[in-house]
Design a protein around this motif. Structure first.
Motif, PDB file in Angstrom:
ATOM      1  N   ALA A   1       0.805  -1.220   0.000  1.00 47.12           N
ATOM      2  CA  ALA A   1       0.000   0.000   0.000  1.00 47.12           C
ATOM      3  C   ALA A   1       0.839   1.271   0.000  1.00 47.12           C
ATOM      4  O   ALA A   1       0.298   2.370  -0.158  1.00 47.12           O
ATOM      5  N   ILE A   2       2.156   1.136   0.187  1.00 53.56           N
ATOM      6  CA  ILE A   2       3.026   2.315   0.221  1.00 53.56           C
ATOM      7  C   ILE A   2       3.370   2.706  -1.210  1.00 53.56           C
ATOM      8  O   ILE A   2       4.029   1.961  -1.938  1.00 53.56           O
ATOM      9  N   ARG A   3       2.914   3.870  -1.625  1.00 54.44           N
ATOM     10  CA  ARG A   3       3.085   4.314  -3.011  1.00 54.44           C
ATOM     11  C   ARG A   3       4.538   4.650  -3.328  1.00 54.44           C
ATOM     12  O   ARG A   3       4.976   4.478  -4.446  1.00 54.44           O
ATOM     13  N   ASN A   4       5.277   5.158  -2.377  1.00 50.42           N
ATOM     14  CA  ASN A   4       6.701   5.471  -2.595  1.00 50.42           C
ATOM     15  C   ASN A   4       7.572   4.507  -1.796  1.00 50.42           C
ATOM     16  O   ASN A   4       8.437   4.905  -1.014  1.00 50.42           O
ATOM     17  N   LEU A   5       7.344   3.205  -2.006  1.00 51.54           N
ATOM     18  CA  LEU A   5       8.006   2.170  -1.213  1.00 51.54           C
ATOM     19  C   LEU A   5       9.524   2.240  -1.345  1.00 51.54           C
ATOM     20  O   LEU A   5      10.234   2.073  -0.350  1.00 51.54           O
ATOM     21  N   ALA A   6      10.033   2.453  -2.556  1.00 54.41           N
ATOM     22  CA  ALA A   6      11.490   2.492  -2.729  1.00 54.41           C
ATOM     23  C   ALA A   6      12.108   3.596  -1.874  1.00 54.41           C
ATOM     24  O   ALA A   6      13.123   3.378  -1.204  1.00 54.41           O
ATOM     25  N   GLN A   7      11.481   4.772  -1.877  1.00 52.09           N
ATOM     26  CA  GLN A   7      11.981   5.882  -1.060  1.00 52.09           C
ATOM     27  C   GLN A   7      11.875   5.562   0.423  1.00 52.09           C
ATOM     28  O   GLN A   7      12.827   5.765   1.187  1.00 52.09           O
ATOM     29  N   TRP A   8      10.709   5.074   0.845  1.00 52.23           N
ATOM     30  CA  TRP A   8      10.475   4.832   2.274  1.00 52.23           C
ATOM     31  C   TRP A   8      11.327   3.677   2.783  1.00 52.23           C
ATOM     32  O   TRP A   8      11.859   3.723   3.890  1.00 52.23           O
ATOM     33  N   ARG A   9      11.470   2.637   1.972  1.00 58.27           N
ATOM     34  CA  ARG A   9      12.312   1.500   2.353  1.00 58.27           C
ATOM     35  C   ARG A   9      13.756   1.956   2.531  1.00 58.27           C
ATOM     36  O   ARG A   9      14.415   1.585   3.517  1.00 58.27           O
ATOM     37  N   ALA A  10      14.262   2.745   1.603  1.00 56.08           N
ATOM     38  CA  ALA A  10      15.632   3.244   1.718  1.00 56.08           C
ATOM     39  C   ALA A  10      15.804   4.089   2.975  1.00 56.08           C
ATOM     40  O   ALA A  10      16.824   3.999   3.666  1.00 56.08           O
ATOM     41  N   HIS A  11      14.788   4.895   3.295  1.00 56.63           N
ATOM     42  CA  HIS A  11      14.836   5.724   4.505  1.00 56.63           C
ATOM     43  C   HIS A  11      14.896   4.853   5.758  1.00 56.63           C
ATOM     44  O   HIS A  11      15.717   5.093   6.658  1.00 56.63           O
ATOM     45  N   LEU A  12      14.045   3.823   5.840  1.00 64.16           N
ATOM     46  CA  LEU A  12      14.005   2.974   7.029  1.00 64.16           C
ATOM     47  C   LEU A  12      15.301   2.182   7.192  1.00 64.16           C
ATOM     48  O   LEU A  12      15.831   2.062   8.303  1.00 64.16           O
ATOM     49  N   LEU A  13      15.809   1.635   6.099  1.00 67.47           N
ATOM     50  CA  LEU A  13      17.058   0.872   6.196  1.00 67.47           C
ATOM     51  C   LEU A  13      18.227   1.773   6.576  1.00 67.47           C
ATOM     52  O   LEU A  13      19.090   1.373   7.371  1.00 67.47           O
ATOM     53  N   ASP A  14      18.255   2.981   6.038  1.00 60.76           N
ATOM     54  CA  ASP A  14      19.307   3.926   6.413  1.00 60.76           C
ATOM     55  C   ASP A  14      19.203   4.294   7.891  1.00 60.76           C
ATOM     56  O   ASP A  14      20.210   4.403   8.591  1.00 60.76           O
ATOM     57  N   GLN A  15      17.978   4.473   8.372  1.00 54.63           N
ATOM     58  CA  GLN A  15      17.767   4.781   9.791  1.00 54.63           C
ATOM     59  C   GLN A  15      18.302   3.661  10.668  1.00 54.63           C
ATOM     60  O   GLN A  15      18.975   3.905  11.688  1.00 54.63           O
ATOM     61  N   MET A  16      18.039   2.417  10.277  1.00 56.50           N
ATOM     62  CA  MET A  16      18.523   1.278  11.048  1.00 56.50           C
ATOM     63  C   MET A  16      20.047   1.179  10.996  1.00 56.50           C
ATOM     64  O   MET A  16      20.695   0.872  12.004  1.00 56.50           O
ATOM     65  N   GLU A  17      20.620   1.438   9.827  1.00 53.28           N
ATOM     66  CA  GLU A  17      22.078   1.389   9.698  1.00 53.28           C
ATOM     67  C   GLU A  17      22.742   2.387  10.637  1.00 53.28           C
ATOM     68  O   GLU A  17      23.746   2.079  11.293  1.00 53.28           O
ATOM     69  N   ARG A  18      22.188   3.600  10.700  1.00 50.17           N
ATOM     70  CA  ARG A  18      22.759   4.618  11.576  1.00 50.17           C
ATOM     71  C   ARG A  18      22.609   4.223  13.034  1.00 50.17           C
ATOM     72  O   ARG A  18      23.508   4.445  13.851  1.00 50.17           O
TER      73      ARG A  18
END
Length: 280
Positions: free
Chosen positions: A161-178
């Motif tokens: 259901a997330i229309r900008n999944l690629a953007q949001w997924r990259a944001h969440l994974l980057d948040q976890m990496e940090r």
């Protein structure tokens, strides 16, 4: 735990741990000594095992290196001291006031979705409006402990259901990496490996490039409407308990008037049976 962190007889080596945190923060011995009112020579002696830090100095060093509260206890134990930060379960009577305030805070956020999660992103509290975001999610993802990263990125979760999944997924994974870089948490690294490996469906339709004037929005489709949110994380200042230090309140704020209006309508639809029009 790797043997690189162990000293004689398999005990944790405080010098190795301290050096690891200093390297992770990119701080030299001289800079750390200056911050902590010590000397580079003494820091060097601690790291090589030629000197043992005092209780006070070790806590001061940990504070200057922004070591997480849980890991400050580990440093103390490695140096032969008792841990000073308790880890109190949220269901402990001592946490009754905190739980009550968190519940009130979450309720006040209605109709905006809000939740409280721990450092592994397991949900420990949420308001009714969160149902707007998680409707349609597979039941196994809603079995406690509910994990927000699994909810967002699992193909049977919110991801379709997330229309900008690629953007949001990259944001969440980057948040976890940090967060992993800051905390050095092995369980968090395991969670990262799990959710990063989830398959990402290709619908063949180009995703919109979502932008807001102040933050990356989450675009999610619900009931034929596109909702746009920006998320905000709030943590406790100067926590003295491990559990409290690892809590975060995440709020999803509407980034446009259409989403704000839709949330008000949807919240009315999910009111509990028998609730009056003015009740929460």
């Amino acid at each position: 735990m790797t043997t690189q962190l162990l000293g004689p007889l398999g005990t944790l080596d405080v010098g190795i741990l301290l050096r690891r945190w200093r390297d992770r923060r990119g701080v030299s011995q001289l800079e750390l000594a200056s911050r902590a009112d010590s000397s580079a020579r003494h820091i060097s002696f601690i790291e090589t095992g030629r000197a043992k830090p005092s209780h006070t100095l070790l806590l001061r060093l940990a504070e200057q290196l922004d070591v997480p509260v849980r890991e400050r206890n580990t440093l103390l134990i490695a140096a032969g001291f008792a841990p000073v930060f308790p880890e109190t379960p949220l269901n402990d009577p001592a946490m009754r006031t905190l739980n009550g305030e968190l519940e009130r805070l979450l309720a006040v956020h209605d109709p905006n979705p809000a939740l409280v999660h721990d450092y592994l992103y397991n949900v420990v509290g949420a308001n009714r409006s969160l149902l707007v975001l998680v409707s349609g999610v597979a039941d196994h993802l809603l079995t406690p402990p509910i994990n927000t990263m699994r909810l967002a990125l699992h193909p049977e979760g919110m991801a379709p259901a997330i229309r900008n999944l690629a953007q949001w997924r990259a944001h969440l994974l980057d948040q976890m990496e940090r967060q992993i870089a800051v905390s050095g948490s092995a369980p968090l690294a395991d969670l990262y490996e799990e959710v990063a490996a989830y398959p990402v469906a290709d619908s063949g339709t180009p995703e919109p490039t979502a932008r807001a004037p102040y933050a990356l929005p989450l675009l999610i489709e619900r009931e034929g409407r596109q909702l746009s949110f920006v998320s905000m994380l709030t943590t406790f200042n100067t926590p003295l308990d491990v559990t409290v230090s690892e809590l975060a309140i995440e709020t999803f704020l509407p980034s446009d008037q259409e989403t704000a209006a839709a949330l008000r309508d949807m919240l009315g639809e999910i009111r509990p049976p028998g609730a009056g029009p003015e009740s929460r």
